[in-house]
Scaffold this motif. Sequence first.
Motif, mmCIF file in Angstrom:
data_model
loop_
_atom_site.group_PDB
_atom_site.id
_atom_site.type_symbol
_atom_site.label_atom_id
_atom_site.label_comp_id
_atom_site.label_asym_id
_atom_site.label_seq_id
_atom_site.Cartn_x
_atom_site.Cartn_y
_atom_site.Cartn_z
ATOM 1 N N PRO A 159 0.823 -1.220 0.000
ATOM 2 C CA PRO A 159 0.000 0.000 0.000
ATOM 3 C C PRO A 159 0.852 1.263 0.000
ATOM 4 C CG PRO A 159 0.025 -1.012 2.178
ATOM 5 C CD PRO A 159 0.710 -1.972 1.265
ATOM 6 N N GLN A 161 1.473 4.497 1.522
ATOM 7 C CA GLN A 161 1.125 5.037 2.832
ATOM 8 C C GLN A 161 0.434 6.389 2.681
ATOM 9 O OE1 GLN A 161 4.581 5.030 5.377
ATOM 10 N NE2 GLN A 161 4.998 2.862 4.995
ATOM 11 N N MET A 163 -2.533 6.724 1.286
ATOM 12 C CA MET A 163 -3.478 6.722 0.176
ATOM 13 C C MET A 163 -4.442 5.535 0.214
ATOM 14 S SD MET A 163 -1.305 7.992 -3.151
ATOM 15 C CE MET A 163 -2.832 8.090 -4.089
ATOM 16 N N ARG A 164 -4.128 4.510 0.990
ATOM 17 C CA ARG A 164 -4.958 3.311 1.102
ATOM 18 C C ARG A 164 -5.152 2.617 -0.242
ATOM 19 N NH1 ARG A 164 -9.799 5.177 5.327
ATOM 20 N NH2 ARG A 164 -8.401 5.808 7.024
ATOM 21 N N LEU A 165 -4.181 2.757 -1.095
ATOM 22 C CA LEU A 165 -4.190 2.100 -2.398
ATOM 23 C C LEU A 165 -2.854 1.413 -2.596
ATOM 24 C CD1 LEU A 165 -5.666 4.914 -4.686
ATOM 25 C CD2 LEU A 165 -6.840 2.794 -4.034
#
Length: 305
Positions: A159, A161, A163-165
Amino acid sequence: MNQLSSENAVKEHEKAGTPTTSRTMLILTVWLGTLLLSRFPQIILSEMGIVASSDWNLWWWIIAGAALIALTYLWTAVSPLRSYFLIMTMIYVVTIAISFLQQSSIWISWFGPEKTWLTRSFGDRLGIVLMALALAGILALLGQKRKDFFFTFGNVNVPAQGMRLPWKIAGPFIALLLTALFTYGIFAMSSLTITIADILPVLPRVFVLAIMNAFGEELAYRAAPLSQLWQIIGKRQAVWLMALWFGLGHFYGGVSFGAVGVVWLTLVAVLFGKAMLETKGLAVPVFMHLWGDAVLYIILALTSA
């Protein structure tokens, strides 16, 4: 001293209860040392009219780097920075070596001034690729493995950090946004009119140039020094420090120049460095980097003789 020995040195300091002042001096030394090895002194002296920017000599940085390396032998508190200052100095040493190569008769016969812009540019970008590979070789001689200096594809599934992507999604999204902003800025500041019909004939060769430049700069100007620094001063400071060094390097020349160029490229370089450290590889930062270069090279290819 390689990265692992630098880490051990830090751990030994911690075990011995190294005072906070030593940590502070380590941080202060690396920031001041990096500014000394950046274009910052050149910018100050040139803007004050003391030294013309064109008169600046790469050997001055090499001398400064040698002094900083010597300091790490004389002052135990900053000894973990030895491999970092060594690699930073070697960037300039290798740059000079590549410049001698590019002045050779055989190089000029291949990529000389009488050649087309695309051919000349290929030779220029080949220089940055060779420099990156030379620095990788130096790190290998210091006992580093490819993964230690991010010379791997990296884990694009981790992921991003904040951005949750995963980076395999965040990277292309950021690249698209940065490229759109860069392209808008270029056309907003000029009266260029370029059509798809203009772009298609040069696109394949321009894309090769963009990949070469992105790979060379990410390996030479980010991965090599960052790998020797982040475990000593921490990820956040290391990323910002190398980004500032990279941004200052564009104060003179190029499309992004001056104070605005420094700010823009420092912020962009923060994203590239963050991607490199979190994925532990080159794939995402090189991908993010190359699209802006592609836009730039398309414009240069269509406007240069």
